[in-house]
Write an enzyme that holds these catalytic residues in place. Structure first.
Site, PDB file in Angstrom:
ATOM      1  N   LYS A  30      -2.054  -1.486  -3.853  1.00 15.70           N
ATOM      2  CA  LYS A  30      -3.159  -0.316  -3.900  1.00 15.70           C
ATOM      3  C   LYS A  30      -2.127   0.957  -4.123  1.00 15.70           C
ATOM      4  O   LYS A  30      -1.286   0.954  -3.222  1.00 15.70           O
ATOM      5  CB  LYS A  30      -3.856  -0.384  -2.500  1.00 15.70           C
ATOM      6  CG  LYS A  30      -4.700   0.812  -2.294  1.00 15.70           C
ATOM      7  CD  LYS A  30      -5.194   0.523  -0.754  1.00 15.70           C
ATOM      8  CE  LYS A  30      -6.137   1.732  -0.690  1.00 15.70           C
ATOM      9  NZ  LYS A  30      -6.652   1.918   0.796  1.00 15.70           N
TER      10      LYS A  30
ATOM     11  N   LYS B  26       0.700  -1.150  -0.037  1.00 12.90           N
ATOM     12  CA  LYS B  26      -0.128   0.192  -0.042  1.00 12.90           C
ATOM     13  C   LYS B  26       0.787   1.402  -0.086  1.00 12.90           C
ATOM     14  O   LYS B  26       1.789   1.265   0.756  1.00 12.90           O
ATOM     15  CB  LYS B  26      -0.879  -0.066   1.357  1.00 12.90           C
ATOM     16  CG  LYS B  26      -1.721   1.466   1.449  1.00 12.90           C
ATOM     17  CD  LYS B  26      -2.740   1.120   2.501  1.00 12.90           C
ATOM     18  CE  LYS B  26      -3.428   2.435   2.404  1.00 12.90           C
ATOM     19  NZ  LYS B  26      -4.573   2.050   3.598  1.00 12.90           N
TER      20      LYS B  26
HETATM   21  C1  PBG Z   1      -7.297   3.340   5.538  1.00 18.88           C
HETATM   22  C2  PBG Z   1      -7.774   3.118   4.201  1.00 18.88           C
HETATM   23  C3  PBG Z   1      -7.369   4.199   3.115  1.00 18.88           C
HETATM   24  C4  PBG Z   1      -8.070   3.441   1.972  1.00 18.88           C
HETATM   25  C5  PBG Z   1      -8.360   2.233   2.401  1.00 18.88           C
HETATM   26  N1  PBG Z   1      -8.172   2.142   3.674  1.00 18.88           N
HETATM   27  C6  PBG Z   1      -6.921   5.577   3.178  1.00 18.88           C
HETATM   28  C7  PBG Z   1      -5.571   5.786   3.805  1.00 18.88           C
HETATM   29  O1  PBG Z   1      -4.874   4.787   3.830  1.00 18.88           O
HETATM   30  O2  PBG Z   1      -5.492   6.822   3.982  1.00 18.88           O
HETATM   31  C8  PBG Z   1      -8.159   4.096   0.673  1.00 18.88           C
HETATM   32  C9  PBG Z   1      -9.119   3.721  -0.098  1.00 18.88           C
HETATM   33  C10 PBG Z   1      -9.567   4.550  -1.340  1.00 18.88           C
HETATM   34  O3  PBG Z   1      -8.885   5.774  -1.521  1.00 18.88           O
HETATM   35  O4  PBG Z   1     -10.315   4.414  -2.110  1.00 18.88           O
HETATM   36  N2  PBG Z   1      -6.305   2.836   6.227  1.00 18.88           N
END
Ligand code: PBG
Length: 328
Positions: free
Chosen positions: A252, A198
């Site tokens: 992601k 991520k």
């Molecule tokens: C939180 C989380 C995030 C997303 C999914 N879980 C945001 C972040 O890490 O700030 C993002 C999902 C999206 O942008 O559609 N931990």
């Protein structure tokens, strides 16, 4: 290698039946996971930065679960928008067995057994500062104390009936700690989908609006989420999560990271998912609204690209649109 004119690649593109016969990548509603935002409010709340997406009240979840079932979408991912009064520095609301996401899981489980429920393990919907973990006075996110809370959060979600817990926090060691705790508590069938790779991305902006973290977040998440420049490191993250007991892994954001999806799919033998995130959804919808792109063309093409890169499935806010498009 034969050459022109013996080889004419256009021969295989001549008609729809022939193109269907030689198509390398197939897409099905079974390759979709539908992320749904939940609110404590009684009415749906449209999200300004994600046209067409709303936060849904608990009372709407049964209907949405039935919709997923009838569309052939196998799983829903739930994201709560926690009211301001329940956010705190330590994110303790994440441990409350009666919190919004636990009640949402119960609603869906009561509606159907045919749709899996996935919950996010991270503290950002619950913290007053918008970070995914416990912070020190200098706003650094502390790894090991955060992992302890995440373990409690994952157990809380598993007890509520979550089929898949998905740690999205990027703390080190959290997958192993969650796996051991689930085993010890008898939750031996709970699937862990690790957000392994991520990235610290600008594409999460609309999501932070949706869960109410945007205005709160102090600083950025670069101290725990990955540097967009790295792919070799992504393979290390994935390998650790596999060793710690993940059942599937995720990359992601999505489209800008298809090379990472491909690398992970080649390196590992477990299913790889990709999250087409809020900012990607917003880009498409903004262009569609201005007449610059056609949704019916680009959204299915994006799904094909994810599958071609090696993704078993895609988390996307376009999931119901795609499932309808694929069923037509
Ligand atoms: C939180 C989380 C995030 C997303 C999914 N879980 C945001 C972040 O890490 O700030 C993002 C999902 C999206 O942008 O559609 N931990």
């Amino acid at each position: 290698m034969t050459r022109f004119p013996e080889t004419r690649l256009r021969r295989n593109r001549r008609a729809p039946w022939l193109r269907a016969m030689v198509r390398e990548t197939l897409c099905s509603p079974a390759n979709l996971i539908w992320p749904i935002f939940v609110t404590e409010a009684d009415e749906a709340e449209p999200i300004a930065t994600m046209p067409g997406v709303s936060r849904h009240p608990l009372s709407a979840l049964k209907g949405l679960a039935k919709e997923a079932e009838s569309l052939g979408i196998p799983a829903i991912a739930l994201f709560p928008n926690t009211p301001a009064g329940k956010r705190s520095d330590d994110g303790a609301e994440a441990l409350n067995p009666d919190n919004l996401v636990c009640r949402a899981v119960a609603e869906i489980k009561a509606a159907t057994d045919a749709v899996g429920v996935m919950t996010d393990v991270a503290l950002d919907p619950y913290t007053s500062h918008g970070h995914d973990g416990i912070v020190d006075p200098a706003m650094r996110v502390l790894n090991d104390p955060t992992v302890e809370v995440l373990v409690g959060q994952a157990l809380n979600q598993a007890r509520a009936g979550a089929d898949i817990v998905a740690p999205s926090d990027m703390m080190d060691g959290r997958v192993g700690a969650i796996r051991r705790a689930l085993e010890a508590a008898g939750h031996t069938d709970t699937h862990i989908m690790a957000y392994s790779a991520k990235y610290a991305s600008g594409f999460y902006g609309p999501f932070r609006d949706a869960v109410g973290a945007a205005g709160r977040l102090k600083g950025d998440k670069a101290g725990y989420q990955m540097d967009p420049a790295n792919v070799r490191e992504a393979l290390r993250e994935v390998a650790l999560d596999v060793a710690e007991g993940a059942d599937s892994v995720m990359v992601k954001p999505g489209l800008p990271y298809l090379d990472v999806v491909r690398a992970v799919a080649e390196a590992e033998r477990l299913p790889v998912f990709a999250y087409c995130v809020s900012g990607e959804y917003a880009m498409v919808e903004a262009a569609v609204a201005q007449g610059m792109l056609e949704r019916e063309r680009v959204v299915p093409e994006m799904m094909t690209a994810f599958r071609r890169a090696g993704a078993a499935g895609i988390l996307t806010y376009h999931a119901p649109f795609l499932a309808r498009w694929l069923q037509r």
